[in-house]
Scaffold this motif. Sequence first.
Motif, PDB file in Angstrom:
ATOM      1  N   PHE A 189       0.838  -1.197   0.000  1.00 50.32           N
ATOM      2  CA  PHE A 189       0.000   0.000   0.000  1.00 50.32           C
ATOM      3  C   PHE A 189       0.877   1.253   0.000  1.00 50.32           C
ATOM      4  N   LEU A 190       0.836   1.975  -1.113  1.00 54.01           N
ATOM      5  CA  LEU A 190       1.566   3.233  -1.210  1.00 54.01           C
ATOM      6  C   LEU A 190       0.862   4.331  -0.405  1.00 54.01           C
ATOM      7  N   SER A 191      -0.452   4.212  -0.265  1.00 51.73           N
ATOM      8  CA  SER A 191      -1.269   5.129   0.528  1.00 51.73           C
ATOM      9  C   SER A 191      -2.569   4.402   0.854  1.00 51.73           C
ATOM     10  N   LYS A 192      -3.514   5.102   1.471  1.00 48.10           N
ATOM     11  CA  LYS A 192      -4.803   4.490   1.764  1.00 48.10           C
ATOM     12  C   LYS A 192      -5.594   4.208   0.487  1.00 48.10           C
ATOM     13  N   ARG A 193      -5.241   4.884  -0.585  1.00 43.56           N
ATOM     14  CA  ARG A 193      -6.015   4.764  -1.824  1.00 43.56           C
ATOM     15  C   ARG A 193      -5.291   4.045  -2.947  1.00 43.56           C
ATOM     16  N   THR A 194      -3.981   3.889  -2.851  1.00 43.56           N
ATOM     17  CA  THR A 194      -3.207   3.347  -3.973  1.00 43.56           C
ATOM     18  C   THR A 194      -2.319   2.207  -3.502  1.00 43.56           C
ATOM     19  N   ASP A 195      -2.320   1.096  -4.257  1.00 45.20           N
ATOM     20  CA  ASP A 195      -1.465  -0.038  -3.900  1.00 45.20           C
ATOM     21  C   ASP A 195      -0.899  -0.707  -5.149  1.00 45.20           C
ATOM     22  N   LEU A 196       0.234  -1.360  -4.953  1.00 44.10           N
ATOM     23  CA  LEU A 196       0.872  -2.199  -5.964  1.00 44.10           C
ATOM     24  C   LEU A 196       0.703  -3.654  -5.539  1.00 44.10           C
ATOM     25  N   TYR A 197       0.460  -4.554  -6.499  1.00 45.24           N
ATOM     26  CA  TYR A 197       0.244  -5.947  -6.127  1.00 45.24           C
ATOM     27  C   TYR A 197       0.888  -6.886  -7.144  1.00 45.24           C
ATOM     28  N   ALA A 198       1.144  -8.102  -6.683  1.00 46.46           N
ATOM     29  CA  ALA A 198       1.633  -9.173  -7.549  1.00 46.46           C
ATOM     30  C   ALA A 198       0.957 -10.464  -7.120  1.00 46.46           C
ATOM     31  N   SER A 199       0.411 -11.218  -8.063  1.00 46.88           N
ATOM     32  CA  SER A 199      -0.285 -12.474  -7.777  1.00 46.88           C
ATOM     33  C   SER A 199       0.261 -13.591  -8.651  1.00 46.88           C
ATOM     34  N   VAL A 200       0.410 -14.763  -8.056  1.00 46.20           N
ATOM     35  CA  VAL A 200       0.830 -15.964  -8.775  1.00 46.20           C
ATOM     36  C   VAL A 200      -0.196 -17.051  -8.488  1.00 46.20           C
ATOM     37  N   ALA A 201      -0.653 -17.744  -9.532  1.00 47.46           N
ATOM     38  CA  ALA A 201      -1.626 -18.822  -9.360  1.00 47.46           C
ATOM     39  C   ALA A 201      -1.218 -20.025 -10.191  1.00 47.46           C
ATOM     40  N   TYR A 202      -1.558 -21.216  -9.675  1.00 44.53           N
ATOM     41  CA  TYR A 202      -1.275 -22.466 -10.381  1.00 44.53           C
ATOM     42  C   TYR A 202      -2.515 -23.340 -10.320  1.00 44.53           C
ATOM     43  N   ALA A 203      -3.023 -23.769 -11.483  1.00 45.12           N
ATOM     44  CA  ALA A 203      -4.184 -24.651 -11.560  1.00 45.12           C
ATOM     45  C   ALA A 203      -3.744 -26.019 -12.051  1.00 45.12           C
ATOM     46  N   HIS A 204      -4.158 -27.068 -11.322  1.00 40.98           N
ATOM     47  CA  HIS A 204      -3.769 -28.451 -11.631  1.00 40.98           C
ATOM     48  C   HIS A 204      -4.991 -29.222 -12.105  1.00 40.98           C
ATOM     49  N   ASN A 205      -4.894 -29.833 -13.293  1.00 38.39           N
ATOM     50  CA  ASN A 205      -6.005 -30.576 -13.880  1.00 38.39           C
ATOM     51  C   ASN A 205      -5.666 -32.043 -14.052  1.00 38.39           C
ATOM     52  N   LYS A 206      -6.714 -32.871 -14.052  1.00 45.16           N
ATOM     53  CA  LYS A 206      -6.566 -34.292 -14.347  1.00 45.16           C
ATOM     54  C   LYS A 206      -7.866 -34.806 -14.945  1.00 45.16           C
ATOM     55  N   ASP A 207      -7.794 -35.969 -15.602  1.00 44.45           N
ATOM     56  CA  ASP A 207      -8.958 -36.586 -16.252  1.00 44.45           C
ATOM     57  C   ASP A 207      -9.677 -35.593 -17.168  1.00 44.45           C
ATOM     58  N   ASN A 208      -8.898 -34.831 -17.905  1.00 44.91           N
ATOM     59  CA  ASN A 208      -9.410 -33.921 -18.924  1.00 44.91           C
ATOM     60  C   ASN A 208     -10.198 -32.738 -18.369  1.00 44.91           C
ATOM     61  N   SER A 209     -10.055 -32.426 -17.084  1.00 47.48           N
ATOM     62  CA  SER A 209     -10.692 -31.209 -16.571  1.00 47.48           C
ATOM     63  C   SER A 209      -9.995 -29.998 -17.183  1.00 47.48           C
ATOM     64  N   ALA A 210     -10.659 -28.835 -17.118  1.00 50.83           N
ATOM     65  CA  ALA A 210     -10.143 -27.656 -17.831  1.00 50.83           C
ATOM     66  C   ALA A 210     -10.226 -26.408 -16.964  1.00 50.83           C
ATOM     67  N   LEU A 211      -9.714 -26.499 -15.741  1.00 53.92           N
ATOM     68  CA  LEU A 211      -9.688 -25.338 -14.855  1.00 53.92           C
ATOM     69  C   LEU A 211      -8.466 -24.482 -15.153  1.00 53.92           C
ATOM     70  N   GLY A 212      -8.702 -23.256 -15.606  1.00 55.93           N
ATOM     71  CA  GLY A 212      -7.623 -22.294 -15.761  1.00 55.93           C
ATOM     72  C   GLY A 212      -7.591 -21.358 -14.568  1.00 55.93           C
ATOM     73  N   VAL A 213      -6.520 -20.614 -14.410  1.00 57.85           N
ATOM     74  CA  VAL A 213      -6.416 -19.713 -13.265  1.00 57.85           C
ATOM     75  C   VAL A 213      -7.468 -18.611 -13.335  1.00 57.85           C
ATOM     76  N   ASN A 214      -8.025 -18.360 -14.536  1.00 54.87           N
ATOM     77  CA  ASN A 214      -9.088 -17.364 -14.690  1.00 54.87           C
ATOM     78  C   ASN A 214     -10.451 -17.988 -14.938  1.00 54.87           C
ATOM     79  N   GLY A 215     -10.582 -19.300 -14.716  1.00 53.40           N
ATOM     80  CA  GLY A 215     -11.880 -19.940 -14.874  1.00 53.40           C
ATOM     81  C   GLY A 215     -11.833 -21.161 -15.767  1.00 53.40           C
ATOM     82  N   TYR A 216     -12.903 -21.927 -15.750  1.00 53.68           N
ATOM     83  CA  TYR A 216     -13.000 -23.119 -16.585  1.00 53.68           C
ATOM     84  C   TYR A 216     -13.043 -22.752 -18.070  1.00 53.68           C
TER      85      TYR A 216
END
Length: 383
Positions: free
Chosen positions: A336-363
Motif C-alpha cells: 500500500f503506497l497510501s490508503k487509496r493506492t497499492d501495488l500488487y503481484a499475484s501468482v496462481a497455479y491450476a492443476h487438472n486431471k482426467d481432462n478437466s479444464a480449470l484455468g487460473v481465470n476460470g474453466y
Amino acid sequence: MSLTKARKKANPYPTFMLGTVAVASMAFASSAAHAQSSVTLYGIADVGVEYLNNTSTGGSQVREVSGNMSGSRWGLKGVEDLGGGIKAIFQLESGFNINDGTSAQSTRGLGTNPTTTTRLFGRQAWVGLSYKGQQLTFGRQQALIYEQSVTFDPMGVSSRYSALSLDYALAARIDNSAKYTGKFGPVTAQAMYSTRYDTGYGAEVPGALITGRFFSGALTYANGPIGATAVYEQRNSNTVATNTSTERRVLAAANYNFGPVTASAGYRYLRASNTFLPTNPIAVANGSQANAANLYWLGAQYLITPAFQLTAVGYYHDVHSTGADPWMAVLNADYFLSKRTDLYASVAYAHNKDNSALGVNGYGTVAPGHNQTGVTVGLRQKF
C-alpha cells in the motif's frame, strides 16, 4: 437627531421584512434538519500485466488486463434522511475495462431467443428504503452469495485467481430483484427474490412464472474476531422449455482473526440439472454429465506491516462421479503506497486431471487436461 430618526438609521429595514426573513430562515433550518441528503461519487481503477501458459488455444500469452484485484468501476451512491429514522437510499455502479475504455458486464443470453444486454450500470443499480437496521431495495443487485464470498474468500472473489475462477456465481448480480437485509445484534438476516435474474434472456414470460426465477437466503454472524455465514440460493432455467431445471448452491464459511492474521475456510455445494440453461457449469467444466460438486477452500491473510500484506489460499473442486477434480493455489503480495493506492503481484497455479479444464481465470481458459500458471503485476487506485 431625534430618537425616531436614530432608530431608523440603526435599523434601515422595515420591521415586517425582518420578520419575513426570520420566519423563512427558521423554516429552512427545520427543513434541512429533517431532510439532509448526500450523493457520493466513487470508483476504482485497476490495471496490470498478466502472463499465462497453456492457454485454451495453445501456447503462452502476455497481455494488459483490467480489474484484477478489484473490478474497475465508477459509481454514485446517495442517502436522504426522510425523518423518523427512515432514509431513502440508492446506488448506481458501472464497470469498465481500463485497458481499452470499454464497458463491462454486457451479456448475451443463450437459448432460442437470446438478446444482447448492454448495461450502463452493470455492477449495481438499485433504490430502496432503510429504517433502524432494516433495508429493502429493488433493482440489479449483488447476489447474497456474492456479498458473503467477498468477506470469506481470502482473495475476495477478485476478478483473477480466486474462488470466482471455480464458480462464476460467487460474483453474480441479479436483475429484477428485491432484497431485504436486517441486522439483529451480531446476526444479519437476508432474503432475495427475482422474477427474471438475467435479462440477457429477455423479459418475464407471461404464464411461465418460474422461468428465470431466483431466490436466496442468508444468515451471517460477526462478533469480535469470529465471523460465519450460511447461504442458500436456487435459479430456475431461463427458457420456458426447461424452466423446471434448477441450479442450487449452499455456501458455508467462517473466518477468525488472530491479530495481524485472518484465517478463512469455506465450502460450497452445487447441484445443477443437466438441461439447466445457460449451461450446467459442472458438465461444461469437466466434459462430463456430472451434476453435483463440492468446492473447498482454506487460506489466510497476513498483514506483515501496515503497508504490506500477504495472502495465500488453496481451492479444491470435488466433482461427483468423475475423477476430474482440479485444484488451484494462489499467492498474492499487496503493498500500500497510501490508503487509496497499492501495488500488487499475484501468482496462481491450476492443476487438472482426467481432462478437466480449470484455468487460473476460470474453466475453459486452459487446454483440457493441462496445468496452468498465471502471474499478474498491477496497480490499483481508489477514489
